[in-house]
Each structure stands twice: as C-alpha cells, then as structure tokens.
Motif scaffolding. Sequence first.
Motif, PDB file in Angstrom:
ATOM      1  N   VAL A 110       5.143  -6.631  -7.921  1.00 47.73           N
ATOM      2  CA  VAL A 110       3.725  -6.463  -7.581  1.00 47.73           C
ATOM      3  C   VAL A 110       3.557  -6.307  -6.080  1.00 47.73           C
ATOM      4  O   VAL A 110       2.818  -5.432  -5.604  1.00 47.73           O
ATOM      5  N   GLU A 111       4.264  -7.126  -5.314  1.00 50.00           N
ATOM      6  CA  GLU A 111       4.127  -7.096  -3.855  1.00 50.00           C
ATOM      7  C   GLU A 111       4.697  -5.812  -3.268  1.00 50.00           C
ATOM      8  O   GLU A 111       4.075  -5.184  -2.398  1.00 50.00           O
ATOM      9  N   VAL A 112       5.880  -5.399  -3.715  1.00 48.36           N
ATOM     10  CA  VAL A 112       6.522  -4.231  -3.117  1.00 48.36           C
ATOM     11  C   VAL A 112       5.791  -2.946  -3.473  1.00 48.36           C
ATOM     12  O   VAL A 112       5.849  -1.964  -2.713  1.00 48.36           O
ATOM     13  N   ASN A 113       5.072  -2.926  -4.586  1.00 48.81           N
ATOM     14  CA  ASN A 113       4.360  -1.712  -4.988  1.00 48.81           C
ATOM     15  C   ASN A 113       2.916  -1.657  -4.499  1.00 48.81           C
ATOM     16  O   ASN A 113       2.240  -0.649  -4.713  1.00 48.81           O
ATOM     17  N   ARG A 114       2.469  -2.706  -3.836  1.00 48.18           N
ATOM     18  CA  ARG A 114       1.098  -2.689  -3.313  1.00 48.18           C
ATOM     19  C   ARG A 114       0.917  -1.593  -2.255  1.00 48.18           C
ATOM     20  O   ARG A 114      -0.060  -0.829  -2.321  1.00 48.18           O
ATOM     21  N   PRO A 115       1.831  -1.455  -1.270  1.00 49.24           N
ATOM     22  CA  PRO A 115       1.670  -0.338  -0.328  1.00 49.24           C
ATOM     23  C   PRO A 115       1.781   1.029  -1.009  1.00 49.24           C
ATOM     24  O   PRO A 115       1.100   1.974  -0.603  1.00 49.24           O
ATOM     25  N   ARG A 116       2.633   1.133  -2.018  1.00 50.97           N
ATOM     26  CA  ARG A 116       2.734   2.402  -2.737  1.00 50.97           C
ATOM     27  C   ARG A 116       1.420   2.731  -3.436  1.00 50.97           C
ATOM     28  O   ARG A 116       0.985   3.894  -3.442  1.00 50.97           O
ATOM     29  N   ALA A 117       0.791   1.709  -4.029  1.00 53.13           N
ATOM     30  CA  ALA A 117      -0.506   1.922  -4.664  1.00 53.13           C
ATOM     31  C   ALA A 117      -1.534   2.401  -3.644  1.00 53.13           C
ATOM     32  O   ALA A 117      -2.325   3.319  -3.906  1.00 53.13           O
ATOM     33  N   HIS A 118      -1.510   1.792  -2.459  1.00 53.54           N
ATOM     34  CA  HIS A 118      -2.421   2.218  -1.383  1.00 53.54           C
ATOM     35  C   HIS A 118      -2.165   3.675  -1.010  1.00 53.54           C
ATOM     36  O   HIS A 118      -3.106   4.474  -0.884  1.00 53.54           O
ATOM     37  N   GLY A 119      -0.896   4.036  -0.845  1.00 51.05           N
ATOM     38  CA  GLY A 119      -0.571   5.407  -0.490  1.00 51.05           C
ATOM     39  C   GLY A 119      -0.974   6.407  -1.565  1.00 51.05           C
ATOM     40  O   GLY A 119      -1.299   7.562  -1.255  1.00 51.05           O
ATOM     41  N   ALA A 120      -0.951   5.973  -2.823  1.00 49.11           N
ATOM     42  CA  ALA A 120      -1.320   6.856  -3.934  1.00 49.11           C
ATOM     43  C   ALA A 120      -2.822   6.926  -4.157  1.00 49.11           C
ATOM     44  O   ALA A 120      -3.284   7.679  -5.026  1.00 49.11           O
ATOM     45  N   GLY A 121      -3.594   6.145  -3.402  1.00 51.06           N
ATOM     46  CA  GLY A 121      -5.044   6.221  -3.498  1.00 51.06           C
ATOM     47  C   GLY A 121      -5.672   5.237  -4.455  1.00 51.06           C
ATOM     48  O   GLY A 121      -6.870   5.335  -4.746  1.00 51.06           O
ATOM     49  N   LEU A 122      -4.909   4.267  -4.951  1.00 50.00           N
ATOM     50  CA  LEU A 122      -5.501   3.232  -5.791  1.00 50.00           C
ATOM     51  C   LEU A 122      -6.255   2.233  -4.914  1.00 50.00           C
ATOM     52  O   LEU A 122      -5.799   1.882  -3.819  1.00 50.00           O
ATOM     53  N   ASP A 123      -7.407   1.789  -5.392  1.00 50.26           N
ATOM     54  CA  ASP A 123      -8.152   0.764  -4.684  1.00 50.26           C
ATOM     55  C   ASP A 123      -7.367  -0.549  -4.755  1.00 50.26           C
ATOM     56  O   ASP A 123      -6.994  -1.012  -5.844  1.00 50.26           O
ATOM     57  N   LEU A 124      -7.080  -1.149  -3.600  1.00 47.59           N
ATOM     58  CA  LEU A 124      -6.211  -2.321  -3.592  1.00 47.59           C
ATOM     59  C   LEU A 124      -6.871  -3.551  -4.216  1.00 47.59           C
ATOM     60  O   LEU A 124      -6.181  -4.403  -4.781  1.00 47.59           O
ATOM     61  N   TYR A 125      -8.188  -3.656  -4.136  1.00 42.26           N
ATOM     62  CA  TYR A 125      -8.848  -4.762  -4.825  1.00 42.26           C
ATOM     63  C   TYR A 125      -8.706  -4.601  -6.337  1.00 42.26           C
ATOM     64  O   TYR A 125      -8.495  -5.584  -7.061  1.00 42.26           O
ATOM     65  N   GLU A 126      -8.807  -3.383  -6.803  1.00 48.57           N
ATOM     66  CA  GLU A 126      -8.623  -3.125  -8.225  1.00 48.57           C
ATOM     67  C   GLU A 126      -7.165  -3.364  -8.630  1.00 48.57           C
ATOM     68  O   GLU A 126      -6.879  -3.891  -9.709  1.00 48.57           O
ATOM     69  N   TYR A 127      -6.240  -2.996  -7.751  1.00 47.19           N
ATOM     70  CA  TYR A 127      -4.821  -3.262  -7.990  1.00 47.19           C
ATOM     71  C   TYR A 127      -4.575  -4.758  -8.121  1.00 47.19           C
ATOM     72  O   TYR A 127      -3.858  -5.209  -9.026  1.00 47.19           O
ATOM     73  N   ASP A 128      -5.168  -5.531  -7.234  1.00 46.77           N
ATOM     74  CA  ASP A 128      -4.984  -6.979  -7.285  1.00 46.77           C
ATOM     75  C   ASP A 128      -5.550  -7.556  -8.579  1.00 46.77           C
ATOM     76  O   ASP A 128      -4.953  -8.468  -9.178  1.00 46.77           O
ATOM     77  N   ARG A 129      -6.696  -7.039  -9.021  1.00 51.52           N
ATOM     78  CA  ARG A 129      -7.263  -7.535 -10.281  1.00 51.52           C
ATOM     79  C   ARG A 129      -6.375  -7.157 -11.465  1.00 51.52           C
ATOM     80  O   ARG A 129      -6.180  -7.942 -12.392  1.00 51.52           O
ATOM     81  N   ALA A 130      -5.822  -5.947 -11.442  1.00 50.78           N
ATOM     82  CA  ALA A 130      -4.992  -5.487 -12.553  1.00 50.78           C
ATOM     83  C   ALA A 130      -3.697  -6.279 -12.655  1.00 50.78           C
ATOM     84  O   ALA A 130      -3.182  -6.513 -13.754  1.00 50.78           O
ATOM     85  N   THR A 131      -3.167  -6.695 -11.521  1.00 48.58           N
ATOM     86  CA  THR A 131      -1.882  -7.402 -11.526  1.00 48.58           C
ATOM     87  C   THR A 131      -2.038  -8.914 -11.622  1.00 48.58           C
ATOM     88  O   THR A 131      -1.083  -9.605 -11.976  1.00 48.58           O
ATOM     89  N   GLY A 173       3.740   3.770   2.709  1.00 46.41           N
ATOM     90  CA  GLY A 173       2.381   3.379   2.334  1.00 46.41           C
ATOM     91  C   GLY A 173       1.789   2.364   3.282  1.00 46.41           C
ATOM     92  O   GLY A 173       0.565   2.181   3.330  1.00 46.41           O
ATOM     93  N   THR A 174       2.637   1.699   4.071  1.00 47.26           N
ATOM     94  CA  THR A 174       2.176   0.742   5.076  1.00 47.26           C
ATOM     95  C   THR A 174       1.820   1.410   6.397  1.00 47.26           C
ATOM     96  O   THR A 174       1.410   0.723   7.343  1.00 47.26           O
ATOM     97  N   ALA A 175       1.976   2.725   6.474  1.00 47.08           N
ATOM     98  CA  ALA A 175       1.834   3.391   7.777  1.00 47.08           C
ATOM     99  C   ALA A 175       1.277   4.798   7.633  1.00 47.08           C
ATOM    100  O   ALA A 175       1.699   5.716   8.345  1.00 47.08           O
ATOM    101  N   LEU A 176       0.328   5.009   6.736  1.00 47.66           N
ATOM    102  CA  LEU A 176      -0.186   6.360   6.485  1.00 47.66           C
ATOM    103  C   LEU A 176      -0.667   7.068   7.753  1.00 47.66           C
ATOM    104  O   LEU A 176      -0.344   8.243   7.961  1.00 47.66           O
ATOM    105  N   PRO A 177      -1.435   6.421   8.643  1.00 47.46           N
ATOM    106  CA  PRO A 177      -1.909   7.147   9.830  1.00 47.46           C
ATOM    107  C   PRO A 177      -0.784   7.552  10.782  1.00 47.46           C
ATOM    108  O   PRO A 177      -0.989   8.432  11.624  1.00 47.46           O
ATOM    109  N   ASP A 178       0.372   6.931  10.661  1.00 48.34           N
ATOM    110  CA  ASP A 178       1.455   7.170  11.603  1.00 48.34           C
ATOM    111  C   ASP A 178       2.370   8.322  11.200  1.00 48.34           C
ATOM    112  O   ASP A 178       3.233   8.708  11.985  1.00 48.34           O
ATOM    113  N   TRP A 179       2.211   8.832   9.986  1.00 46.27           N
ATOM    114  CA  TRP A 179       3.095   9.933   9.588  1.00 46.27           C
ATOM    115  C   TRP A 179       2.363  11.065   8.874  1.00 46.27           C
ATOM    116  O   TRP A 179       2.722  12.235   9.051  1.00 46.27           O
ATOM    117  N   LEU A 180       1.326  10.757   8.115  1.00 45.86           N
ATOM    118  CA  LEU A 180       0.728  11.790   7.264  1.00 45.86           C
ATOM    119  C   LEU A 180       0.054  12.901   8.063  1.00 45.86           C
ATOM    120  O   LEU A 180       0.352  14.092   7.836  1.00 45.86           O
TER     121      LEU A 180
END
Length: 347
Positions: free
Chosen positions: A14-35, A328-335
């Motif tokens: 759950v923890e390691v995929n949280r940044p991936r979820a952010h990078g994929a455009g999932l709402d992180l509050y919704e991710y936290d509720r789902a997990t 996913g932890t650094a989207l503004p720095d590379w995208l």
Amino acid sequence: MSFFDTPDQLPAFVEVNRPRAHGAGLDLYEYDRATAGLTSLLDWPAAFGAVGQHHLDEAVRAAAEGRTVTAGAGYRCAARWFHAAGLLPHPDRAAAARLATAADEAMRASLALLEPDARRVEGEGFAGWLRRPAADGAAPVVLVVPGMDSSKEEFHALVDALLARGVAVLAIDGPGQGVLAADSAPEPDYHRVVGRALDALAAHDGLDLARAAVVGLSLGGYYAAVAAAHEPRLRAAVTVSGPYRLDWDALPPFVTDTLVQRCGTPEAARAFAARLDLTDLAPAITLPLLVVEGGEDRIPGVTNATVLARHALNAELLLVPHGNHLLGTALPDWLPTTADWLATRLA
C-alpha cells in the motif's frame, strides 16, 4: 516464497504504490479510503474495482443528464481505477482480464465524449488510442509504452503533457500488457511491436511520421531502448525508470510472480528476464535518448538505466535524487522537462 505469502506485505505494498497512484492520477484521499479496509492483498482487486465502478456509475448518470464534461472525466477516472485494480499477480486471472477490459471500455467512453477525433489503432501484438493535439497541421507523434504490470490507462499525465505541446500520442498495450495480457506473453523484441504500430499509423491523416518518437516507462523503458536501437523511423526516445539488466535470482517476489503469470511458466519467465540486457545494444542507440531516473529507485535484481546513459552515444541523463520508481514522488521535476525535451526533438 510467493508474493502473497510474504509476511507483512499488505502495508508495504500500500505504501510503495501510493506515489504510483498519485502519478496515475488517482485521488490520494480516495486511495487511502480504498486501502484502509483491506485485510489481505487478495482483496485489492475487488476494493479498487468497486471504486472504479462507482465512478463509472456516476459517469453514466452524468452522460444521461447531458453533463458531457463531467461524464467524460468520470469515465477516465473509472479507467484509472480499473487499471489500478489489476496491478497484482492475483490468482484470479479471469477477473484481471475483466478489469483490463473495463479500463479499456471506460477510456473509450471518455474519449468518445471529450475527444471524438481520437481513434483506436490496433494490429498484431498491440492495441491503443491515437489522440491528436488541437493545433493545425501534421503533428509529430509519440508512442507511449507501458511496463510489466501496467497498461495504456496509467500514464494520463504524460499523454496530456505531450498533447499540450502539439504532439500526437499513441498509447498502447503490447504483448502481455493491458487488454492483451490474457492472450499473449511479454515480447523482448519489442521493436517489432513498435514497427507494426508505426505501420498502422500510416493509415491515419494529420500525422508527420518523419517526426516519431517513443517513450517507455518501467519495463517499457527497456522496450523503448530496444526500439531505439532497431527502428530507423524513430527520431528520439525516452526511458523512464527503465531496467538496463535483470538478475532473476535477486528479483523480489512481486516481480517474479508477475512475470511468471504474464509469461505462462517459471521457465518462460526466467528466459524472458535473461533476455533483458542492454549491454550489447546500448552502443547501437545513436538517436537522441533521454534517460529519466529516480535516485530512490532501488529494486533488488534490477540494474537501472543510468548505465545506459553512459553507454548510448547520444544520451542525456535526467536524474531526480528524490524520485522513486516511476517518479510519482517527483512529477514536477521530470514530467514537464521530459515533455519539452520530446517536443523540441520533434520540432
């Protein structure tokens, strides 16, 4: 030991995929509720699939009421969640196939409402969506290639960044990926897939195929490097968190179990991993190549593509020290920089 038998796997996954979820455009509050309610990773597909179904139902309701923009965004959100529901090497492969189909169909519904000029492009070993920028004239085109457990429904932010810069995008599933995973195995000679996709694009107006590039993410980064070495029609290539080489015996259970499922047998998976080595191909990559890596990307058994940046003849390295796998932890720095780099090379 299999992935699902590994102790304390649930909180770590759950923890390691949280940044991936952010990078994929999932709402992180919704991710936290789902997990939050998960007691086993075996329940992950159902939990994430339920969120996807909620967004799908809301999109259908909005479409029926004529709220097109809301409906289109809802369908796209559903596609992301259905994709995320299928990340695991879950034993129920039929359910995984249904989730991949649901993601594909939700994206189809979104594009039909928001980008009616988008076209399905498919052929032997690939299926994807061609999306065009709003600018007039023939546009350059970038192929976006996903990774081991990914699909064309994951990298919306990258696709949108390229479209905003006047670049057309064909985001594909290839062999062993997305909607093709149930009926095909991963293909180490991925340049053949890229070649067939470029052939198919010739039938579509509004593209300048003399200005074509490829960007691959995670295992897709290896595929992009292979295509860069073999496909003469490409003008540039980008790898994001791509492997340079794999050591099967050191890989974590998540990777080995996923490859066994996608390849069909342990023997086939081991043979596939043994093919993933850019040592001999790196000097053959002479086109402009951008290697994007995160300094915190450390997967046992994976030699990162920072090595590729040293051995390819025309390569640049964009290293983000605090970036993880897929950054996913650094989207503004590379995208934005990566999208600008591709647009400039294809200008």
